[in-house]
Scaffold this motif. Structure first.
Motif, mmCIF file in Angstrom:
data_model
loop_
_atom_site.group_PDB
_atom_site.id
_atom_site.type_symbol
_atom_site.label_atom_id
_atom_site.label_comp_id
_atom_site.label_asym_id
_atom_site.label_seq_id
_atom_site.Cartn_x
_atom_site.Cartn_y
_atom_site.Cartn_z
ATOM 1 N N ARG A 202 0.829 -1.202 0.000
ATOM 2 C CA ARG A 202 0.000 0.000 0.000
ATOM 3 C C ARG A 202 0.868 1.259 0.000
ATOM 4 O O ARG A 202 0.616 2.199 -0.754
ATOM 5 C CB ARG A 202 -0.928 0.010 1.216
ATOM 6 C CG ARG A 202 -1.925 1.171 1.222
ATOM 7 C CD ARG A 202 -2.679 1.282 2.537
ATOM 8 N NE ARG A 202 -1.839 1.598 3.667
ATOM 9 C CZ ARG A 202 -1.331 2.807 3.914
ATOM 10 N NH1 ARG A 202 -1.566 3.812 3.101
ATOM 11 N NH2 ARG A 202 -0.578 3.016 4.976
ATOM 12 N N LEU A 203 1.908 1.262 0.811
ATOM 13 C CA LEU A 203 2.806 2.423 0.878
ATOM 14 C C LEU A 203 3.555 2.616 -0.438
ATOM 15 O O LEU A 203 3.752 3.755 -0.875
ATOM 16 C CB LEU A 203 3.792 2.269 2.038
ATOM 17 C CG LEU A 203 3.201 2.427 3.436
ATOM 18 C CD1 LEU A 203 4.224 2.032 4.493
ATOM 19 C CD2 LEU A 203 2.690 3.838 3.661
ATOM 20 N N ARG A 204 3.941 1.519 -1.072
ATOM 21 C CA ARG A 204 4.617 1.638 -2.378
ATOM 22 C C ARG A 204 3.674 2.247 -3.416
ATOM 23 O O ARG A 204 4.076 3.081 -4.218
ATOM 24 C CB ARG A 204 5.110 0.269 -2.846
ATOM 25 C CG ARG A 204 6.337 -0.188 -2.133
ATOM 26 C CD ARG A 204 6.791 -1.539 -2.637
ATOM 27 N NE ARG A 204 8.022 -1.947 -1.995
ATOM 28 C CZ ARG A 204 8.375 -3.196 -1.797
ATOM 29 N NH1 ARG A 204 7.601 -4.186 -2.210
ATOM 30 N NH2 ARG A 204 9.508 -3.486 -1.194
ATOM 31 N N SER A 205 2.428 1.802 -3.396
ATOM 32 C CA SER A 205 1.440 2.349 -4.318
ATOM 33 C C SER A 205 1.221 3.841 -4.054
ATOM 34 O O SER A 205 1.180 4.653 -4.984
ATOM 35 C CB SER A 205 0.120 1.589 -4.182
ATOM 36 O OG SER A 205 -0.872 2.159 -4.978
ATOM 37 N N ARG B 143 6.206 13.459 0.640
ATOM 38 C CA ARG B 143 6.861 12.333 -0.026
ATOM 39 C C ARG B 143 8.011 11.803 0.830
ATOM 40 O O ARG B 143 8.185 10.589 0.962
ATOM 41 C CB ARG B 143 7.379 12.762 -1.403
ATOM 42 C CG ARG B 143 7.972 11.617 -2.200
ATOM 43 C CD ARG B 143 8.431 12.047 -3.546
ATOM 44 N NE ARG B 143 9.552 12.976 -3.404
ATOM 45 C CZ ARG B 143 10.295 13.383 -4.402
ATOM 46 N NH1 ARG B 143 10.035 12.997 -5.626
ATOM 47 N NH2 ARG B 143 11.297 14.203 -4.197
ATOM 48 N N ASP B 144 8.778 12.713 1.448
ATOM 49 C CA ASP B 144 9.873 12.288 2.319
ATOM 50 C C ASP B 144 9.342 11.531 3.538
ATOM 51 O O ASP B 144 9.914 10.518 3.952
ATOM 52 C CB ASP B 144 10.713 13.485 2.766
ATOM 53 C CG ASP B 144 11.509 14.100 1.621
ATOM 54 O OD1 ASP B 144 11.626 13.459 0.555
ATOM 55 O OD2 ASP B 144 12.012 15.234 1.791
ATOM 56 N N LEU C 30 7.771 4.052 4.544
ATOM 57 C CA LEU C 30 7.998 2.886 3.698
ATOM 58 C C LEU C 30 9.240 2.133 4.161
ATOM 59 O O LEU C 30 9.226 0.897 4.234
ATOM 60 C CB LEU C 30 8.150 3.317 2.235
ATOM 61 C CG LEU C 30 8.150 2.154 1.259
ATOM 62 C CD1 LEU C 30 7.105 2.394 0.187
ATOM 63 C CD2 LEU C 30 9.494 1.991 0.626
ATOM 64 N N HIS C 31 10.297 2.858 4.511
ATOM 65 C CA HIS C 31 11.508 2.195 5.003
ATOM 66 C C HIS C 31 11.238 1.457 6.317
ATOM 67 O O HIS C 31 11.721 0.336 6.515
ATOM 68 C CB HIS C 31 12.645 3.201 5.191
ATOM 69 C CG HIS C 31 13.223 3.707 3.912
ATOM 70 N ND1 HIS C 31 13.751 2.887 2.937
ATOM 71 C CD2 HIS C 31 13.369 4.959 3.429
ATOM 72 C CE1 HIS C 31 14.180 3.603 1.919
ATOM 73 N NE2 HIS C 31 13.955 4.868 2.188
ATOM 74 N N LEU C 32 10.459 2.078 7.200
ATOM 75 C CA LEU C 32 10.109 1.416 8.463
ATOM 76 C C LEU C 32 9.277 0.160 8.202
ATOM 77 O O LEU C 32 9.490 -0.880 8.841
ATOM 78 C CB LEU C 32 9.335 2.377 9.368
ATOM 79 C CG LEU C 32 10.150 3.499 10.003
ATOM 80 C CD1 LEU C 32 9.226 4.471 10.752
ATOM 81 C CD2 LEU C 32 11.202 2.946 10.935
#
Length: 158
Positions: free
Chosen positions: A24-27, A100-101, A107-109
């Motif tokens: 979901r976060l990638r999308s 975005r940051d 996303l990294h977490l």
């Protein structure tokens, strides 16, 4: 001898949930990148428009004949308007960049959380296989021991 039991990971629902969250976060990041690229293009276009207006203004110095007040005011307002629109567009781009940051950090977490569960799953699967091999060897040893005990008696004198 071999067990028909298969490895079942007790935390599989958590693993799936973390994978879905990462997807979901990638999308969402993809959508954010698309919006950011469009806003960046808008900022660049507005800055180019402002630059073209300023060049037009600079070209008026060498113009033959008097410059009308209306033309002067119109061009000055146009340059100011282009600058205002460019600043607003840049502020919107800066806000998108910040969002975005933040999304990238999330996303990294999420990736690290998924990696941790996958690593745990791998360890549990390895432990399961080691336990299964140990049980298979124990069962084979027991079976061999029972076959020796019930087998023909060997004459110790021979």
């Amino acid at each position: 001898m071999g067990s028909d039991r298969r490895f079942q990971y007790a935390l599989q629902p958590m693993l799936l949930t973390r994978q879905w969250e990462l997807d979901r976060l990638r999308s969402e990041l993809g959508e954010m990148n698309t919006a950011w690229a469009a806003q960046d293009a808008s900022v660049k276009a507005l800055l180019q428009r402002q630059q073209a207006s300023m060049q037009e203004w600079g070209g008026l110095e060498g113009a033959t004949g008097p410059l009308s007040v209306d033309r002067f005011v119109m061009l000055a307002r146009h340059i100011d308007d282009c600058g205002l629109q460019a600043r607003r567009a840049q502020e919107a781009l800066d806000a998108l960049t910040q969002r975005r940051d933040e999304l990238t950090d999330r996303l990294h977490l999420a990736q690290r959380a998924l990696d941790a569960v996958q690593e745990h799953r791998g360890k549990m699967q390895l432990r399961f296989l080691q336990d299964r091999v140990s049980l298979d060897f124990k069962a084979a040893d027991d079976q061999w021991g029972m076959s020796r005990a019930t087998g023909p008696a060997y004459d110790s004198e021979s």
